[in-house]
Design a protein around this motif. Structure first.
Motif, PDB file in Angstrom:
ATOM      1  N   GLU A 109      13.680-107.368   4.184  1.00 27.10           N
ATOM      2  CA  GLU A 109      12.767-108.393   3.667  1.00 27.10           C
ATOM      3  C   GLU A 109      11.647-107.758   2.869  1.00 27.10           C
ATOM      4  N   ARG A 110      11.168-106.596   3.333  1.00 24.43           N
ATOM      5  CA  ARG A 110      10.113-105.897   2.599  1.00 24.43           C
ATOM      6  C   ARG A 110      10.615-105.457   1.226  1.00 24.43           C
ATOM      7  N   ALA A 111      11.863-104.991   1.162  1.00 26.87           N
ATOM      8  CA  ALA A 111      12.436-104.574  -0.117  1.00 26.87           C
ATOM      9  C   ALA A 111      12.556-105.756  -1.076  1.00 26.87           C
ATOM     10  N   ALA A 112      12.960-106.921  -0.563  1.00 27.36           N
ATOM     11  CA  ALA A 112      13.098-108.113  -1.403  1.00 27.36           C
ATOM     12  C   ALA A 112      11.743-108.585  -1.913  1.00 27.36           C
ATOM     13  N   VAL A 113      10.762-108.630  -1.013  1.00 24.00           N
ATOM     14  CA  VAL A 113       9.424-109.079  -1.398  1.00 24.00           C
ATOM     15  C   VAL A 113       8.794-108.098  -2.383  1.00 24.00           C
ATOM     16  N   THR A 114       8.982-106.805  -2.144  1.00 26.79           N
ATOM     17  CA  THR A 114       8.433-105.793  -3.046  1.00 26.79           C
ATOM     18  C   THR A 114       9.033-105.910  -4.444  1.00 26.79           C
ATOM     19  N   ALA A 115      10.316-106.258  -4.518  1.00 24.07           N
ATOM     20  CA  ALA A 115      10.959-106.431  -5.817  1.00 24.07           C
ATOM     21  C   ALA A 115      10.292-107.546  -6.611  1.00 24.07           C
TER      22      ALA A 115
END
Length: 350
Positions: A265-271
């Motif tokens: 989820e952090r990777a998706a939000v960071t994107a």
């Protein structure tokens, strides 16, 4: 119809390259992709039809305009671009297709008290036929102008289609129809790329397969759930990669509709955060290059830029706050334990 010279001021597809470059820097919409498509189409037509029979497809034609004779580009790249700009500015999406509707295309756009054109059957002396209905959104008196809505679109789409930016698409304290686009893709270097493309294709096997690159609209506030679903799959890896095993192949796309793990989820939000920040940075660079006095074309670019900046800034604010509360979300393992009834404390008897 407007002449090519008039369209060079009215429609972005006919602007000179410098102004088109400013517009591209003012919007996240891939404007040059549209220009490339027009050039590719005209090149194919020239190679396979126009150049083979110039008597039928003359490169230029001469028209009587008033008291003078005017030579215009016809079956050429420039003539094709002019034709596309006319069609884009005067066509309507009715009954699932883009259509040219003579006479109805004289109706101007109004943000309020107006409806889009709708298709359907119309009664005629010898039965019925397909047609389009123009309906006013307010009471009219004789001599009043009948306006319609050109549809729910962002400022860049209005400018590229119709050559203007309506008030509802301008940035304001009350919001408005501000829209920007963000593009994401499955990385070419992703070790699980083939598995992810297979999942995207499987989920849309009855339609056109989903491409590894997807474009999503952001309007400020909560992003489109479909965007997060795609990003969760695109960023899936590490300890979550077991979900790509063939045993989950029919379910994994559904799993992506809700949070998978905190890392994913952090990777998706960071994107999303990175995409918003990069788009805003590019817009800041073009603002620094502009002077105080703007031409009418650059004023339109500034309106599009202001609208998209507002959408991006509001999206960035929302997603940044979301990134600070990832520990409050429920993830796959928690949901799985709950479904199995293993999420509660066990007693000695158990």
């Amino acid at each position: 119809l407007p002449s090519p010279e008039e369209m060079s001021n009215l429609h972005p597809l006919m602007w000179d390259e410098d102004d088109q470059e400013v517009l591209q820097s003012s919007s996240t919409k891939k404007i040059y992709r549209i220009m490339d498509d027009i050039e590719d189409d005209s090149s194919w037509l020239d190679e396979n039809a126009w150049s083979l029979d110039r008597e039928t497809f003359p490169e230029t034609i001469k028209l009587q305009i008033g008291d003078s004779i005017e030579e215009r580009q016809c079956f050429s790249t420039e003539g094709f671009r002019y034709a596309v700009s006319l069609v884009r500015s005067r066509s309507f999406f009715v009954d699932g297709s883009l259509r040219l509707l003579p006479y109805l295309d004289y109706a101007n756009h109004d943000d309020f008290d107006s409806f889009e054109l709708v298709g359907g059957g119309i009664g005629m002396l010898w039965g019925s036929a397909k047609g389009a209905l123009l309906k006013s959104g307010k009471s009219l008196r004789e001599g009043d102008e009948v306006c319609i809505s050109y549809g729910p679109k962002g400022g860049a789409d209005y400018l590229l289609d119709h050559g203007f930016v309506p008030p509802m698409c301008k940035a304001s304290s009350t919001g408005g129809a501000v829209t920007s686009e963000l593009t994401f893709e499955v990385d070419d270097t992703d070790r699980f790329r083939d598995d992810k493309l297979d999942i995207l294709e499987y989920e849309t096997y009855d339609l056109a397969p989903m491409e590894p690159s997807q474009v999503f609209d952001v309007t400020g506030g909560r992003p489109d759930p479909a965007m997060y679903q795609f990003l969760r799959l695109a960023k899936l890896g590490g300890k979550d990669a077991f979900l790509l095993e063939s045993i989950f192949r029919k379910e994994v796309w559904g799993f992506m509709s809700v949070p998978v793990s905190e890392d994913n989820e952090r990777a998706a939000v960071t994107a999303v955060i990175d995409a918003c920040e990069n788009a805003l940075k590019e817009m800041d660079e073009i603002i620094d290059e502009e002077g105080s006095a703007l031409s009418p074309k650059l004023q339109l670019c500034a309106l599009v830029r202001g609208s998209e900046r507002q959408a991006l800034e509001r999206t960035l604010e929302y997603v940044t706050q979301e990134a600070e509360a990832l520990d409050l979300k429920e993830y796959y393992q928690e949901r799985r334990l709950k479904n199995l009834g293993l999420d509660s404390d066990w007693s000695p008897e158990d």
